[in-house]
Motif scaffolding. Structure first.
Motif, PDB file in Angstrom:
ATOM      1  N   UNK A 129      -8.809 -23.783   9.108  1.00 26.53           N
ATOM      2  CA  UNK A 129     -10.239 -24.399   8.966  1.00 26.53           C
ATOM      3  C   UNK A 129     -11.429 -23.525   8.958  1.00 26.53           C
ATOM      4  N   UNK A 130     -11.256 -22.302   9.585  1.00 23.27           N
ATOM      5  CA  UNK A 130     -12.560 -21.169   9.837  1.00 23.27           C
ATOM      6  C   UNK A 130     -12.936 -20.619   8.669  1.00 23.27           C
ATOM      7  N   UNK A 131     -12.026 -20.756   7.650  1.00 23.91           N
ATOM      8  CA  UNK A 131     -12.521 -19.863   6.471  1.00 23.91           C
ATOM      9  C   UNK A 131     -12.269 -18.352   6.640  1.00 23.91           C
ATOM     10  N   UNK A 132     -11.702 -17.808   7.748  1.00 18.70           N
ATOM     11  CA  UNK A 132     -11.459 -16.503   8.012  1.00 18.70           C
ATOM     12  C   UNK A 132      -9.892 -16.048   7.917  1.00 18.70           C
ATOM     13  N   UNK A 133      -9.644 -15.135   7.173  1.00 20.10           N
ATOM     14  CA  UNK A 133      -8.267 -14.822   7.121  1.00 20.10           C
ATOM     15  C   UNK A 133      -8.001 -13.487   7.939  1.00 20.10           C
ATOM     16  N   UNK A 134      -6.647 -13.564   8.500  1.00 17.96           N
ATOM     17  CA  UNK A 134      -6.107 -12.463   9.166  1.00 17.96           C
ATOM     18  C   UNK A 134      -5.441 -11.735   8.296  1.00 17.96           C
ATOM     19  N   UNK A 135      -5.560 -10.541   8.097  1.00 18.76           N
ATOM     20  CA  UNK A 135      -4.997  -9.501   7.272  1.00 18.76           C
ATOM     21  C   UNK A 135      -4.155  -8.486   7.869  1.00 18.76           C
ATOM     22  N   UNK A 136      -2.785  -8.626   7.748  1.00 17.48           N
ATOM     23  CA  UNK A 136      -1.705  -7.651   8.201  1.00 17.48           C
ATOM     24  C   UNK A 136      -1.808  -6.230   7.556  1.00 17.48           C
ATOM     25  N   UNK A 137      -2.063  -5.166   8.252  1.00 16.21           N
ATOM     26  CA  UNK A 137      -1.963  -3.972   7.466  1.00 16.21           C
ATOM     27  C   UNK A 137      -0.947  -3.074   8.050  1.00 16.21           C
ATOM     28  N   UNK A 138      -0.065  -2.392   6.719  1.00 14.74           N
ATOM     29  CA  UNK A 138       0.928  -1.532   7.118  1.00 14.74           C
ATOM     30  C   UNK A 138      -0.104  -0.176   7.033  1.00 14.74           C
ATOM     31  N   UNK A 139       0.669   0.713   7.869  1.00 18.16           N
ATOM     32  CA  UNK A 139       0.047   1.902   7.995  1.00 18.16           C
ATOM     33  C   UNK A 139       1.091   3.116   7.942  1.00 18.16           C
ATOM     34  N   UNK A 140       0.680   4.233   7.840  1.00 17.64           N
ATOM     35  CA  UNK A 140       1.712   5.304   7.575  1.00 17.64           C
ATOM     36  C   UNK A 140       2.034   5.897   9.152  1.00 17.64           C
ATOM     37  N   UNK A 141       3.064   6.342   9.394  1.00 14.02           N
ATOM     38  CA  UNK A 141       3.827   7.101  10.377  1.00 14.02           C
ATOM     39  C   UNK A 141       4.124   8.264  10.377  1.00 14.02           C
ATOM     40  N   UNK A 142       3.699   8.941   9.379  1.00 13.63           N
ATOM     41  CA  UNK A 142       3.906  10.337   8.923  1.00 13.63           C
ATOM     42  C   UNK A 142       2.873  11.329   9.409  1.00 13.63           C
ATOM     43  N   UNK A 143       1.794  10.813   9.340  1.00 14.89           N
ATOM     44  CA  UNK A 143       0.549  11.551   9.657  1.00 14.89           C
ATOM     45  C   UNK A 143      -0.555  10.926  10.775  1.00 14.89           C
ATOM     46  N   UNK A 144      -0.933   9.772  10.595  1.00 17.23           N
ATOM     47  CA  UNK A 144      -1.694   9.149  11.509  1.00 17.23           C
ATOM     48  C   UNK A 144      -1.397   8.312  12.447  1.00 17.23           C
ATOM     49  N   UNK A 145      -0.287   7.522  12.388  1.00 13.31           N
ATOM     50  CA  UNK A 145       0.221   6.472  13.359  1.00 13.31           C
ATOM     51  C   UNK A 145       1.616   6.673  13.665  1.00 13.31           C
ATOM     52  N   UNK A 146       2.203   7.835  14.334  1.00  9.79           N
ATOM     53  CA  UNK A 146       3.407   7.934  14.651  1.00  9.79           C
ATOM     54  C   UNK A 146       3.742   6.801  15.604  1.00  9.79           C
ATOM     55  N   UNK A 147       5.070   6.273  15.081  1.00 12.94           N
ATOM     56  CA  UNK A 147       5.585   5.204  15.837  1.00 12.94           C
ATOM     57  C   UNK A 147       5.242   3.963  15.617  1.00 12.94           C
ATOM     58  N   UNK A 148       4.350   3.803  14.454  1.00 12.13           N
ATOM     59  CA  UNK A 148       3.929   2.473  14.069  1.00 12.13           C
ATOM     60  C   UNK A 148       5.225   1.728  13.359  1.00 12.13           C
ATOM     61  N   UNK A 149       5.145   0.417  13.560  1.00 16.34           N
ATOM     62  CA  UNK A 149       6.131  -0.493  13.214  1.00 16.34           C
ATOM     63  C   UNK A 149       6.278  -0.561  11.563  1.00 16.34           C
ATOM     64  N   UNK A 150       4.884  -1.100  11.247  1.00 14.23           N
ATOM     65  CA  UNK A 150       4.874  -1.655   9.845  1.00 14.23           C
ATOM     66  C   UNK A 150       4.449  -0.665   8.799  1.00 14.23           C
ATOM     67  N   UNK A 151       5.365   0.277   8.122  1.00 15.23           N
ATOM     68  CA  UNK A 151       4.922   1.194   7.279  1.00 15.23           C
ATOM     69  C   UNK A 151       5.074   0.866   5.634  1.00 15.23           C
ATOM     70  N   UNK A 152       5.808  -0.319   5.577  1.00 18.06           N
ATOM     71  CA  UNK A 152       6.206  -0.581   4.167  1.00 18.06           C
ATOM     72  C   UNK A 152       5.627  -1.782   3.791  1.00 18.06           C
ATOM     73  N   UNK A 153       5.015  -1.753   2.482  1.00 20.10           N
ATOM     74  CA  UNK A 153       3.950  -2.577   2.000  1.00 20.10           C
ATOM     75  C   UNK A 153       4.985  -3.899   1.540  1.00 20.10           C
ATOM     76  N   UNK A 154       6.158  -3.407   1.177  1.00 22.61           N
ATOM     77  CA  UNK A 154       7.195  -4.585   0.782  1.00 22.61           C
ATOM     78  C   UNK A 154       7.487  -5.356   2.006  1.00 22.61           C
ATOM     79  N   UNK A 155       7.826  -4.804   3.225  1.00 26.54           N
ATOM     80  CA  UNK A 155       8.204  -5.581   4.416  1.00 26.54           C
ATOM     81  C   UNK A 155       7.084  -6.344   4.974  1.00 26.54           C
ATOM     82  N   UNK A 156       5.925  -5.723   4.622  1.00 27.59           N
ATOM     83  CA  UNK A 156       4.435  -6.507   4.843  1.00 27.59           C
ATOM     84  C   UNK A 156       4.313  -7.833   3.975  1.00 27.59           C
ATOM     85  N   UNK A 157       4.634  -7.719   2.818  1.00 27.72           N
ATOM     86  CA  UNK A 157       4.891  -8.765   1.929  1.00 27.72           C
ATOM     87  C   UNK A 157       5.724  -9.920   2.023  1.00 27.72           C
TER      88      UNK A 157
END
Length: 252
Positions: A129-157
């Motif tokens: 009801x707030x009009x605000x969206x929470x957006x989940x963001x996949x990131x890369x773990x190869x360069x910028x975010x080693x150890x990050x869980x969500x690296x796959x757009x498909x899994x994010x979807x």
């Protein structure tokens, strides 16, 4: 295409004051601005600059970042959703960016996936009801975010689909996807789950044209598939920010 400047990097060299970066973005002909943490900024001054320029705030980070695959972190994350929602409302931001956090050692990936789905469903009830969206963001773990869980757009979807709430959507980052070797076709038939897009070139995370990404083709694909949202410019300019914006003349 409509563009949003991530003022963590764009105009930062020219304007130490964050509120003045909003004004610089307006002078450069951009449509919106966005930034990461609100907790380390003068939100009153930023709101004044937004009102003065007529720019919208495309998004802020949902603070604090927590490992969503760990159920013990959920209470703190949900409290952060409440605090971030208050800041988003103050600033007029329509998107809060949620990161999944790092992989949990010795925990089955399916269990972590399920934990993320569960907590995002709980977050949806907070922002309903707030009009605000929470957006989940996949990131890369190869360069910028080693150890990050969500690296796959498909899994994010898949997570978005399992949560099945309109308040929860995906942030698609062209740079992170390219680093992970993904083609934009991963969004085929599911583009409506995407609420915001980020852009930087690869390698280097500089402005479009500074690397080798086929960014114009990817932007054209998004446009032809019906994406009408903002393109968030989240890159490190190699020189003056205004000069880095010249790529807009090379795309539709």
């Amino acid at each position: 295409m409509r563009y949003s400047a991530c003022i963590e990097w764009l105009f930062a060299a020219e304007e130490p004051d964050v509120a003045n970066r909003v004004r610089a973005a307006r002078a450069a002909g951009l449509d919106a601005v966005e930034f990461w943490r609100f907790s380390n900024k003068d939100c009153v001054a930023i709101r004044q600059a937004l009102d003065e320029t007529g720019l919208t705030l495309a998004g802020i980070l949902c603070e604090p970042i927590a490992p969503l695959g760990d159920p013990e972190a959920h209470e703190g994350f949900l409290e952060g959703v409440r605090t971030s929602l208050a800041a988003a409302s103050q600033l007029g931001a329509k998107v809060m960016i949620a990161q999944a956090g790092d992989v949990q050692a010795n925990v089955a990936r399916a269990a972590q996936h399920a934990a993320i789905v569960k907590v995002l469903g709980e977050a949806a009830r907070i922002i309903e009801g707030s009009g605000v969206i929470l957006a989940l963001e996949p990131l890369n773990d190869r360069v910028d975010h080693p150890g990050y869980y969500l690296t796959s757009t498909e899994e994010g979807l898949d997570i978005i689909d399992e949560v099945a709430r309109p308040e929860i959507r995906l942030l698609y980052d062209l740079y992170h996807a390219a680093v992970m070797g993904e083609g934009i076709e991963v969004l085929t038939g599911r583009l409506d789950r995407v609420v915001h897009v980020h852009l930087a070139d690869t390698p280097g995370r500089g402005e479009p044209g500074s690397g080798r990404m086929d960014y114009a083709d990817r932007l054209e694909w998004l446009e032809k598939q019906g994406y009408s949202g903002l393109i968030g410019l989240e890159y490190r300019p190699s020189g003056a920010t205004v000069d880095s914006l010249g790529f807009r003349d090379r795309v539709g």
